[in-house]
Scaffold this motif. Structure first.
Motif, mmCIF file in Angstrom:
data_model
loop_
_atom_site.group_PDB
_atom_site.id
_atom_site.type_symbol
_atom_site.label_atom_id
_atom_site.label_comp_id
_atom_site.label_asym_id
_atom_site.label_seq_id
_atom_site.Cartn_x
_atom_site.Cartn_y
_atom_site.Cartn_z
ATOM 1 N N ARG A 150 0.844 -1.213 0.000
ATOM 2 C CA ARG A 150 0.000 0.000 0.000
ATOM 3 C C ARG A 150 0.863 1.241 0.000
ATOM 4 N NH1 ARG A 150 -3.786 0.794 4.724
ATOM 5 N NH2 ARG A 150 -4.015 2.832 3.765
ATOM 6 N N HIS A 156 2.294 2.470 -3.254
ATOM 7 C CA HIS A 156 1.392 3.117 -4.200
ATOM 8 C C HIS A 156 0.937 4.495 -3.734
ATOM 9 C CE1 HIS A 156 1.215 -0.946 -5.842
ATOM 10 N NE2 HIS A 156 0.883 -0.346 -6.960
ATOM 11 N N LEU A 157 1.421 4.917 -2.587
ATOM 12 C CA LEU A 157 0.994 6.225 -2.089
ATOM 13 C C LEU A 157 2.043 7.285 -2.383
ATOM 14 C CD1 LEU A 157 -0.437 5.254 1.391
ATOM 15 C CD2 LEU A 157 -1.695 6.349 -0.462
ATOM 16 N N THR A 180 0.291 9.805 5.275
ATOM 17 C CA THR A 180 -0.307 8.470 5.227
ATOM 18 C C THR A 180 0.757 7.421 4.934
ATOM 19 O OG1 THR A 180 -2.291 9.517 4.364
ATOM 20 C CG2 THR A 180 -2.183 7.132 4.244
ATOM 21 N N ARG A 227 2.957 6.932 8.013
ATOM 22 C CA ARG A 227 2.268 6.199 9.086
ATOM 23 C C ARG A 227 2.190 4.706 8.782
ATOM 24 N NH1 ARG A 227 -2.068 10.358 9.290
ATOM 25 N NH2 ARG A 227 -1.594 11.672 11.066
ATOM 26 N N ILE A 228 1.907 4.380 7.530
ATOM 27 C CA ILE A 228 1.762 2.972 7.169
ATOM 28 C C ILE A 228 3.085 2.232 7.377
ATOM 29 C CG2 ILE A 228 1.440 1.432 5.205
ATOM 30 C CD1 ILE A 228 -0.727 3.258 4.244
ATOM 31 N N GLU A 282 3.792 1.621 10.942
ATOM 32 C CA GLU A 282 2.977 0.507 11.405
ATOM 33 C C GLU A 282 3.655 -0.819 11.059
ATOM 34 O OE1 GLU A 282 -0.970 1.594 10.512
ATOM 35 O OE2 GLU A 282 -1.759 -0.383 10.998
ATOM 36 N N LYS A 325 0.029 19.001 -0.823
ATOM 37 C CA LYS A 325 -0.437 17.867 -0.017
ATOM 38 C C LYS A 325 0.667 17.142 0.727
ATOM 39 C CE LYS A 325 -3.666 16.953 -3.318
ATOM 40 N NZ LYS A 325 -4.126 15.940 -4.233
ATOM 41 N N ARG A 377 -4.874 26.842 5.421
ATOM 42 C CA ARG A 377 -4.753 25.431 5.075
ATOM 43 C C ARG A 377 -3.512 24.789 5.699
ATOM 44 N NH1 ARG A 377 -6.753 22.430 -0.248
ATOM 45 N NH2 ARG A 377 -6.456 20.370 0.639
ATOM 46 N N HIS A 388 -6.761 -1.260 -9.798
ATOM 47 C CA HIS A 388 -5.977 -1.707 -8.655
ATOM 48 C C HIS A 388 -5.166 -0.535 -8.125
ATOM 49 C CE1 HIS A 388 -4.352 -4.624 -6.031
ATOM 50 N NE2 HIS A 388 -3.130 -4.574 -6.517
ATOM 51 N N PHE A 389 -5.296 -0.240 -6.853
ATOM 52 C CA PHE A 389 -4.667 0.945 -6.266
ATOM 53 C C PHE A 389 -5.041 2.180 -7.089
ATOM 54 C CE2 PHE A 389 -1.902 -2.458 -4.699
ATOM 55 C CZ PHE A 389 -2.090 -2.235 -3.354
ATOM 56 N N ASN A 390 -4.294 3.244 -6.919
ATOM 57 C CA ASN A 390 -4.622 4.426 -7.709
ATOM 58 C C ASN A 390 -3.687 4.510 -8.897
ATOM 59 O OD1 ASN A 390 -2.518 4.768 -6.071
ATOM 60 N ND2 ASN A 390 -3.055 6.802 -5.341
ATOM 61 N N ALA A 429 -9.826 11.367 -3.747
ATOM 62 C CA ALA A 429 -8.659 12.152 -4.144
ATOM 63 C C ALA A 429 -9.096 13.494 -4.729
ATOM 64 C CB ALA A 429 -7.827 11.376 -5.168
ATOM 65 N N LEU A 476 -10.183 15.936 -2.066
ATOM 66 C CA LEU A 476 -9.048 16.562 -1.390
ATOM 67 C C LEU A 476 -8.488 17.716 -2.213
ATOM 68 C CD1 LEU A 476 -6.798 13.830 0.175
ATOM 69 C CD2 LEU A 476 -8.027 15.680 1.295
ATOM 70 N N ASP A 477 -8.626 17.618 -3.510
ATOM 71 C CA ASP A 477 -8.071 18.615 -4.421
ATOM 72 C C ASP A 477 -9.005 19.796 -4.593
ATOM 73 O OD1 ASP A 477 -5.597 17.895 -5.300
ATOM 74 O OD2 ASP A 477 -6.155 17.922 -7.420
ATOM 75 N N LEU A 519 -4.099 1.921 11.396
ATOM 76 C CA LEU A 519 -4.838 0.690 11.641
ATOM 77 C C LEU A 519 -4.553 0.155 13.040
ATOM 78 C CD1 LEU A 519 -6.689 -1.520 10.638
ATOM 79 C CD2 LEU A 519 -4.695 -2.673 9.652
ATOM 80 N N ALA A 576 -7.358 4.781 8.443
ATOM 81 C CA ALA A 576 -6.030 4.365 7.971
ATOM 82 C C ALA A 576 -6.009 4.195 6.460
ATOM 83 C CB ALA A 576 -5.624 3.061 8.635
ATOM 84 N N TYR A 577 -7.188 4.178 5.856
ATOM 85 C CA TYR A 577 -7.230 3.982 4.413
ATOM 86 C C TYR A 577 -6.779 5.244 3.684
ATOM 87 C CZ TYR A 577 -9.619 -0.265 5.598
ATOM 88 O OH TYR A 577 -9.914 -1.492 6.136
ATOM 89 N N THR A 578 -6.348 5.030 2.450
ATOM 90 C CA THR A 578 -5.832 6.125 1.636
ATOM 91 C C THR A 578 -6.792 7.315 1.617
ATOM 92 O OG1 THR A 578 -4.838 4.428 0.282
ATOM 93 C CG2 THR A 578 -4.861 6.641 -0.632
ATOM 94 N N HIS A 579 -6.284 8.469 1.892
ATOM 95 C CA HIS A 579 -6.991 9.759 1.855
ATOM 96 C C HIS A 579 -7.921 10.012 3.041
ATOM 97 C CE1 HIS A 579 -5.407 10.112 -2.088
ATOM 98 N NE2 HIS A 579 -6.264 9.325 -2.681
ATOM 99 N N THR A 615 -7.746 10.061 6.399
ATOM 100 C CA THR A 615 -7.344 11.003 7.445
ATOM 101 C C THR A 615 -7.290 12.425 6.901
ATOM 102 O OG1 THR A 615 -6.138 9.346 8.698
ATOM 103 C CG2 THR A 615 -5.487 11.622 9.036
#
Lengths: 371, 618
Positions: free
Chosen positions: A15, A18-19, A24, A27-28, A31, A238, A268, B264-266, B358, B361-362, B401, B422-425, B427
């Motif tokens: 995960r 891919h971020l 985020t 943090r992952i 973890e 961001k 912001r 799958h994913f972004n 996403a 957020l933008d 998580l 905990a999932y993408t975006h 928080t």
């Protein structure tokens, strides 16, 4: 239960891959590190911390970089065969580069970490270029002007090798140097391939756009400045890593009298500043925010409606803020940090940075961003 | 008279085929490009000139090599221009030089012709310039590097250029009618002038349709059907919907197709892009904003700059503005959907939630419109934020998580609903929420906040746990952990280790410092200095738990202390907090101590050598 956690760590790692860089992702990976530690898997903990160091370096969490590296360092010292320090030299370069952003880390500690890294480089027969740049950047950050000039000259003429930063990142550092010396045209000429998108790296041109705002403003090339603001802000909005760059954009918005947009950016990103690990980036943001809010006060606006974080000292549940009080608070933060840095460094660089910002009031030249 | 090229032609052809071109089939692209440029140049001279391109395949009855004749009615070349393109070929031995030459008409013409040598050994070009009166010229080039230029034996009736290619024996497959037809459609299917292919006396108009998004249709539904059919043809996928795209910057037009399933994913989507109506790439990925991974698109750009690899565009200011405009078009589609067909948007959110998050957020306006429809996982199951907000006035979320796991069970038992962000975006969205809706309170939640929801003890109960609190305080002080006793559900849980992100980070820093050398241990201390908070955490005892109540009554302080330490370590493990070396020692000593106690007094009595298990237990 055994076995499961490895799958879970794999999933977290995937995960994270891919971020984009940011909270985020950081943090992952933290973890995933905790999972490895919880199960006493030192090899995995070491490897995952390598990932965490990358993510935190480019995700604006300098404190996490230093702590993760310190843990790895402990393992390297315990068992250098299993955890070869050489493989982490590249990351260690970032680690040492971050130290001066904390005024509570002493000059002696920074000097010792630089020397220690230099020995590491020497052990693998690396060239001097990477070390010279790092020493140059540190001297410059700490306000040792003459030493920085000397190191700049030495850095630029030393050959590249496998441990030096990529050309694009080096170019970005060169631009900072020219801008600091007021060599606006030269900086802009050298920046061309970055602005045209011909060359890029993880944080370039993200930071570059911010660096070039003031030179463009000074040269009156306002359309280009507007492009730099718009393209640049989109790249940094961001990721808290770019807090200081946000500060440069705030300054530009103050200089061009785009106060509404300036306040929107301030609103912001204040949350980032309040809890940002890098005290140096906080300084840049607060100093620029103080300037911007000073402009708002001068424009005759006594209050502003802003949604600011609840843990902000001046938090108002009705969202109405006295602009004068906000400006004063930002200025006090900036002054306090400047005192801490200058005391640690034994120079007056941060006081001078504040004077520079103070003097910007006389340079304001309105330019409408829209239309 | 015969001439020879200045450089080894073989070398240049080799360079082209290995480094610039992915397949021999690009000779069709290059010839189309040359013809297109020539027609555009002619249209500069005569704005009404329509332009036509004719291909004829002449297959020999005796099985000999096929010849392809490529005819355009473009601007043609003068003798001086012919020599210029030959000079270009001579200079084209470097890839950079090739790229630079491509931007100029004559240069591109020469390089384009060179690509033909990948499929044939000899090339005949017959050309007549439209600029003034020039004779028809004939240039014959051979793969060995020799060529000759002379006045044509059969002058052309009109200005234009004809290229004759005779297939090399091993390249015959690139000259079949099917292959030529499909290559022309692949690269030039959108060209705005007619392309005819003649085979065996039969002429076919290949590109009847032009760009499907520029065509006119009887009705919106017919347009929709035609465009979705086009999408299916291009991507082999049944799309849900189409979105028209247009950007002034870069002069971009096209259509985006909404993917039928969540990617799958972004992952960034690969788009098909045309440059001035010629196919540039089928895998451009920097054309749309980052959030727009719910669509695949086909666009034509007239003014974007391709990279050297011709796979995508340079990240310059023009592209940035074009991307902005395309983003606006996609966003407008979603905003319209939100207002006019909210159910359709909700279906889209269910399918492409990540993309929608996403974008939110933008874009603040989009955020305001859709935030209540976005789904979140909570300690009480999946729900939209709207449902959550209708039920609870305060939005509580955990950014990680493991943070969620630490609180989910106990929180659910107290009836607290916590979002697992905990999932993408998630928080970032919830952090943004109070900025956009001042009346909404949204706060990160951690096990540090949990005890606030627990019931306080009565005065009598407080009295009953007085010594437990005192002993526990002293036992846990070295671990920077405070103590509290409350009543909470479920009653089986004896203690809760409550801490927040800052506390968890301090634990991690402490552990790093334990193992590091002096230099880096000092650095870690420097990082922590000045950061607030002496106590990392709190151990909250549950008075509803029978073991805790018994502990509080135990007269033996050592037993009480040992029990406190064991519960401390157990609650750390339950909360998935890695143990420090000292905590590990506590666990080991404690276990031995408990075993020792259960074994009871034997003849020798408890060991007293200061090692593990040396606690006095009676």
């Amino acid at each position: 239960m055994a076995g499961d956690w490895n799958d879970e760590a794999d999933a977290l790692l995937e995960r994270a891959e891919h971020l984009p860089y940011g909270d985020t992702k950081t943090r992952i990976l933290e973890e995933a590190v905790r999972l490895a530690d919880l199960h006493g898997d030192i090899d995995r903990g070491y490897a995952l911390r390598g990932e965490l160091i990358d993510a935190a370096t480019f995700g604006g969490a300098a404190d996490k970089v230093l702590v993760a590296f310190a843990w790895c360092r402990g393992q390297q010292k315990k068992d250098p065969k299993r955890f070869d320090p050489e493989e982490m030299l590249w990351k260690q370069k970032w680690v040492v580069g971050l130290m001066d952003e904390f005024p509570s880390i002493s000059r002696q500690q920074i000097a010792a970490a630089l020397d220690d890294l230099e020995q590491g480089f020497a052990r693998v027969n690396a060239g001097k270029r990477a070390m010279l740049k790092l020493r140059y950047l540190t001297a410059m950050d700490m306000g040792e002007v003459d030493e920085a000039e000397r190191l700049w000259a030495a850095w630029i003429q030393t050959p590249r090798d496998h441990l030096t930063d990529c050309r694009v990142c080096e170019l970005d550092d060169e631009l900072d140097h020219h801008v600091r010396r007021g060599e606006w045209e030269l900086a802009l000429r050298k920046a061309r391939p970055l602005l045209d998108g011909r060359q890029f790296c993880t944080e370039v041109p993200h930071q570059t756009f911010g660096t070039l705002l003031y030179p463009l403003f000074r040269l009156g090339r306002m359309e280009e400045a507007r492009d730099c603001h718009q393209r640049g802000y989109a790249l940094i909005a961001k990721n808290r890593e770019f807090l200081a760059t946000v500060g440069e954009h705030l300054e530009f918005l103050g200089l061009t009298d785009n106060l509404e947009r300036g306040l929107a950016l301030f609103e912001r990103h204040l949350g980032w500043a309040l809890e940002h690990a890098s005290r140096r980036d906080r300084f840049t943001f607060y100093t620029a925010a103080g300037f911007l809010l000073g402009r708002v006060v001068s424009a005759g606006r006594a209050t502003a409606t802003l949604r600011l974080p609840r843990d902000f000292e001046l938090y108002q549940s009705n969202s109405t803020y006295e602009t004068r009080a906000l400006a004063a608070w930002m200025d006090a933060q900036s002054r306090d940090l400047a005192l801490q840095f200058d005391a640690r460094n034994g120079t007056d660089r941060f006081a001078r940075l504040r004077q520079r910002t103070e003097a910007l009031r006389t340079e304001v030249r309105p330019f409408a961003l829209e239309g | 008279m015969d001439h020879r090229f200045q450089v080894s032609l073989r070398g240049v052809i080799d360079l082209l085929s290995h480094h610039l071109y992915s397949s021999p089939g690009v000779y069709v692209r290059e010839l189309l490009q040359n013809a297109t440029d020539a027609i555009r140049a002619r249209q500069h001279l005569e704005s009404q000139h329509p332009g036509t391109l004719r291909l004829e395949l002449m297959e020999k009855q005796d099985g000999g090599a096929t010849t392809l004749v490529f005819t355009d009615d473009g601007v043609g070349l003068t003798e001086e221009e012919v020599h210029r393109f030959l000079a270009t070929i001579g200079e084209s031995s470097k890839r950079e030089a090739l790229e630079a030459r491509r931007n100029d008409f004559i240069g591109q013409f020469g390089i384009g012709l060179l690509s033909c040598f990948m499929v044939c050994d000899e090339l005949l070009v017959v050309t007549r310039s439209a600029r003034g009166t020039h004779p028809t010229l004939e240039w014959r080039g051979r793969h060995d590097g020799t060529y000759d230029v002379r006045p044509a034996a059969h002058p052309l009736e009109r200005p234009g250029t004809q290229v004759f290619l005779t297939a090399r024996a091993d390249m015959a497959e690139w000259f079949t009618p099917e292959r030529v037809r499909s290559l022309v459609l692949h690269y030039g299917g959108l060209l705005p002038f007619p392309i005819h292919l003649t085979v065996g006396g039969q002429t076919e108009h290949l590109n009847r349709d032009g760009a499907p998004w520029s065509a006119s249709y009887e009705s919106p539904s017919e347009r929709r059907e035609a465009l979705l059919a086009y999408g299916r043809q291009v991507f082999d996928m049944d799309f849900l919907d189409y979105i028209p795209l247009r950007a002034t910057s870069g002069d971009v037009q096209g259509v985006a197709f909404v993917l039928p399933a969540s990617p799958h994913f972004n992952a960034k989507q690969k788009h098909r892009v045309y440059l001035k109506s010629m196919l540039l790439s089928e895998s451009a990925d920097n054309l749309l904003p980052d959030w727009a991974f719910f669509v695949k698109c086909v666009v034509n750009a007239n003014a974007l700059r391709p990279t050297a690899s011709r796979e995508s565009f340079y990240e310059d200011a023009v592209l940035e503005r074009a991307r902005g405009s395309l983003g606006v078009a996609l966003r407008r589609y979603l905003m319209d959907l939100a207002r006019e067909e909210p159910r359709a948007l909700q279906r889209l959110i269910a399918l492409h939630g990540l993309s929608m998050k996403a974008l939110a957020l933008d874009d603040d306006d989009f955020f305001r419109l859709v935030i209540d429809w976005l789904p979140f996982e909570t300690s009480l199951g999946m729900m939209t934020l709207g449902d959550y907000r209708r039920a609870y006035s305060l939005v509580r979320y955990t950014p990680t998580l493991d943070g969620f796991r630490q609180v989910a069970r106990v929180a659910a038992a107290q009836g607290l609903c916590i979002i697992n962000a905990a999932y993408t975006h998630d928080t970032a969205l919830l952090e943004r929420l109070p900025q956009l809706f001042p009346e909404v309170r949204a706060e990160p939640f951690s096990s540090a906040e949990l005890p606030q929801s627990f019931e306080e003890l009565t005065d009598d109960e407080r009295h009953a746990v007085r010594s437990l609190v005192r002993v526990a305080d002293r036992a846990l002080l070295p671990f920077r952990c405070g103590v509290e006793v409350r009543k909470f559900l479920p009653a089986e849980v004896p203690t809760l280790y409550s801490t927040d992100e800052e506390g968890a980070f301090r634990r991690e820093a402490e552990r790093a410092r334990e193992g590091a050398d002096d230099l880096y241990a000092g650095v870690v201390a420097g990082v922590l200095e000045g950061a607030p908070g002496q106590l990392h955490a709190k151990l909250c005892f549950n008075y509803l738990n029978p073991v805790v109540r018994r502990m509080a009554r135990v007269p033996d302080r050592e037993v009480m202390k040992l029990s406190v330490e064991m519960l401390y370590v157990q609650s750390l493990l339950l909360g998935q907090h890695p143990l420090s070396a000292r905590e590990m020692t506590l666990l080991n000593q404690g276990l031995l101590g408990l075993i020792d106690a259960r074994l009871g007094d034997d003849d020798e009595g408890p060991e007293n050598d200061g090692g593990p298990g040396s606690r006095e237990v009676h």
